[in-house]
Design a protein around this motif. Structure first.
Motif, short mmCIF file in Angstrom:
data_model
loop_
_atom_site.label_atom_id
_atom_site.label_comp_id
_atom_site.label_asym_id
_atom_site.label_seq_id
_atom_site.Cartn_x
_atom_site.Cartn_y
_atom_site.Cartn_z
N SER A 119 0.39 17.35 -3.74
CA SER A 119 0.31 18.72 -3.24
C SER A 119 -0.73 18.81 -2.14
CB SER A 119 -0.08 19.67 -4.38
OG SER A 119 -1.40 19.38 -4.81
N ASN A 120 -0.74 19.90 -1.41
CA ASN A 120 -1.76 20.11 -0.38
C ASN A 120 -3.15 20.14 -1.01
OD1 ASN A 120 -0.27 20.33 2.10
ND2 ASN A 120 0.55 22.27 1.35
N GLU A 121 -3.25 20.69 -2.21
CA GLU A 121 -4.54 20.77 -2.89
C GLU A 121 -5.07 19.38 -3.23
OE1 GLU A 121 -2.60 24.50 -2.86
OE2 GLU A 121 -1.84 22.59 -3.67
N GLU A 122 -4.18 18.50 -3.68
CA GLU A 122 -4.59 17.13 -3.99
C GLU A 122 -5.03 16.39 -2.73
OE1 GLU A 122 -1.99 15.60 -7.71
OE2 GLU A 122 -0.80 16.42 -6.06
N MET A 123 -4.32 16.61 -1.63
CA MET A 123 -4.69 15.99 -0.37
C MET A 123 -6.07 16.47 0.09
SD MET A 123 -2.86 16.39 3.37
CE MET A 123 -3.36 18.13 3.44
N GLU A 124 -6.31 17.76 -0.01
CA GLU A 124 -7.58 18.32 0.42
C GLU A 124 -8.74 17.80 -0.42
OE1 GLU A 124 -6.72 22.45 0.18
OE2 GLU A 124 -5.47 22.44 2.00
N LYS A 125 -8.49 17.55 -1.71
CA LYS A 125 -9.52 16.97 -2.58
C LYS A 125 -9.90 15.57 -2.10
CE LYS A 125 -10.48 15.93 -7.46
NZ LYS A 125 -10.73 14.48 -7.31
N GLY B 143 8.04 24.16 6.96
CA GLY B 143 6.60 24.27 6.79
C GLY B 143 5.89 22.99 7.20
N GLU B 144 4.60 22.92 6.98
CA GLU B 144 3.81 21.75 7.38
C GLU B 144 3.95 20.63 6.35
OE1 GLU B 144 -0.37 21.62 9.39
OE2 GLU B 144 -0.71 21.43 7.23
N TRP B 145 4.31 19.45 6.84
CA TRP B 145 4.37 18.25 6.00
C TRP B 145 3.28 17.30 6.48
CZ3 TRP B 145 10.36 16.96 6.03
CH2 TRP B 145 11.03 17.93 5.27
N ASN B 146 2.56 16.71 5.54
CA ASN B 146 1.48 15.79 5.84
C ASN B 146 1.79 14.39 5.32
OD1 ASN B 146 -0.79 17.73 6.83
ND2 ASN B 146 0.00 18.68 4.97
N TYR B 147 1.41 13.40 6.10
CA TYR B 147 1.49 12.01 5.69
C TYR B 147 0.11 11.40 5.89
CZ TYR B 147 6.59 12.58 6.15
OH TYR B 147 7.88 13.02 6.04
N PHE B 148 -0.38 10.63 4.91
CA PHE B 148 -1.71 10.07 5.09
C PHE B 148 -1.90 8.78 4.28
CE2 PHE B 148 -1.97 13.07 1.59
CZ PHE B 148 -2.83 12.50 0.67
N THR B 149 -2.92 8.03 4.70
CA THR B 149 -3.32 6.81 4.01
C THR B 149 -4.68 7.05 3.39
OG1 THR B 149 -2.18 5.47 5.69
CG2 THR B 149 -3.72 4.32 4.24
N ALA B 150 -4.82 6.72 2.13
CA ALA B 150 -6.08 6.96 1.43
C ALA B 150 -6.71 5.65 0.98
CB ALA B 150 -5.86 7.87 0.23
N ILE C 299 0.87 -1.17 0.00
CA ILE C 299 0.00 0.00 0.00
C ILE C 299 0.91 1.22 0.00
CG2 ILE C 299 -1.74 1.31 1.28
CD1 ILE C 299 -2.55 -1.34 2.62
N THR C 300 0.84 2.00 -1.03
CA THR C 300 1.66 3.21 -1.08
C THR C 300 0.89 4.35 -0.44
OG1 THR C 300 2.67 2.45 -3.15
CG2 THR C 300 2.97 4.76 -2.56
N THR C 301 1.41 4.86 0.68
CA THR C 301 0.76 5.97 1.36
C THR C 301 1.16 7.28 0.71
OG1 THR C 301 2.54 5.97 3.01
CG2 THR C 301 0.56 4.73 3.55
N TYR C 302 0.65 8.37 1.24
CA TYR C 302 0.80 9.68 0.60
C TYR C 302 1.54 10.66 1.51
CZ TYR C 302 -2.85 8.09 -2.66
OH TYR C 302 -3.57 7.40 -3.60
N THR C 303 2.20 11.62 0.90
CA THR C 303 2.83 12.70 1.66
C THR C 303 2.89 13.97 0.84
OG1 THR C 303 4.77 13.37 2.96
CG2 THR C 303 5.20 12.13 0.95
N THR C 304 2.87 15.11 1.54
CA THR C 304 3.03 16.40 0.87
C THR C 304 4.44 16.94 1.01
OG1 THR C 304 2.30 17.63 2.84
CG2 THR C 304 0.60 16.97 1.25
N ARG C 305 5.33 16.17 1.69
CA ARG C 305 6.70 16.65 1.81
C ARG C 305 7.45 16.46 0.51
NH1 ARG C 305 10.32 12.68 1.52
NH2 ARG C 305 10.15 10.74 2.69
#
Length: 216
Positions: free
Chosen positions: A70-76, A94-101, A48-54
């Motif tokens: 990007s942050n915009e893609e994450m927010e979508k 700055g803010e870096w996000n990591y997430f599983t979708a 499972i490839t997770t996501y990051t904005t870093r």
């Protein structure tokens, strides 16, 4: 098809399999362990490839270590209700996000999966799919050795970020405190002083769990 636990009945799919979450402080060898486990044909893991904005690091490939967005893609994805868990870090850059979708590539009725996560992501993934379906694999390295590894890795970068390395190292002490491990029921630790020995112990634990599930 992707499986989610029924919150009322607790009923899971007929043919239960598992999702393993590799966790540990920074520079404990999680990436190396992950690559070794998914390359082991006996374990038959899907990834499972997770996501990051870093930003991408030296040697990383988009879609392999992470999906870099990007942050915009994450927010979508969040607006679509497809983010299972998200962690945000206020770094010196700055803010870096990591997430599983939930991107429709996960089917726990068909395959075993393994990912790299944190205590927070483990808890949310476990709550999403069900406690019986998600297994923690907690990796540990002595702190002095861990700092040495972190420094070596950062020196190899084209643009070393030593301030961020130090921030992350210190933050890990709080993020992976003993109290938090106990609260989540993580009572088994895999020492990575010797990576071959560590992987052998992990493989033994995984095969044992797979055999238990297959007998149900």
């Amino acid at each position: 098809m992707y499986l989610k636990k029924n919150s009322k009945s607790g009923i899971l799919g007929k043919d239960e399999t598992m999702l393993y979450v590799i966790m540990g402080k920074s520079s404990t060898g999680k990436d190396t362990i992950y690559r070794r486990l998914i390359s082991d044909e006996e374990l038959k893991f899907k990834t499972i490839t997770t996501y990051t904005t870093r930003p991408l690091r030296e040697g990383e490939t988009d879609g392999i270590e992470y999906n870099f967005v990007s942050n915009e893609e994450m927010e979508k994805l969040e607006r679509e209700g497809r983010v299972i868990e998200r962690r945000s870090y206020n770094t010196v850059y700055g803010e870096w996000n990591y997430f599983t979708a939930d991107d429709a590539n996960i089917d726990l009725q068909e395959s075993y999966y393994v990912i790299i996560g944190t205590l927070e992501s483990f808890e949310k993934i476990r709550d999403y799919y069900g406690e019986d379906m998600v297994v923690p694999l907690y990796i540990e390295v002595e702190d002095g050795e861990r700092l040495s590894r972190a420094l070596k890795r950062e020196k190899e970068q084209t643009n070393p970020k030593f301030a961020e390395m130090c921030r992350r190292y210190l933050a890990d002490e709080e993020d992976f405190s003993v109290d938090k491990l106990v609260k989540l029921g993580i009572n088994k630790v895999f020492k990575n002083d010797d990576v071959d020995k560590c992987i052998a112990e992990l493989k033994k634990e995984i095969i044992k769990r797979q055999h238990i599930v297959n007998k149900k």
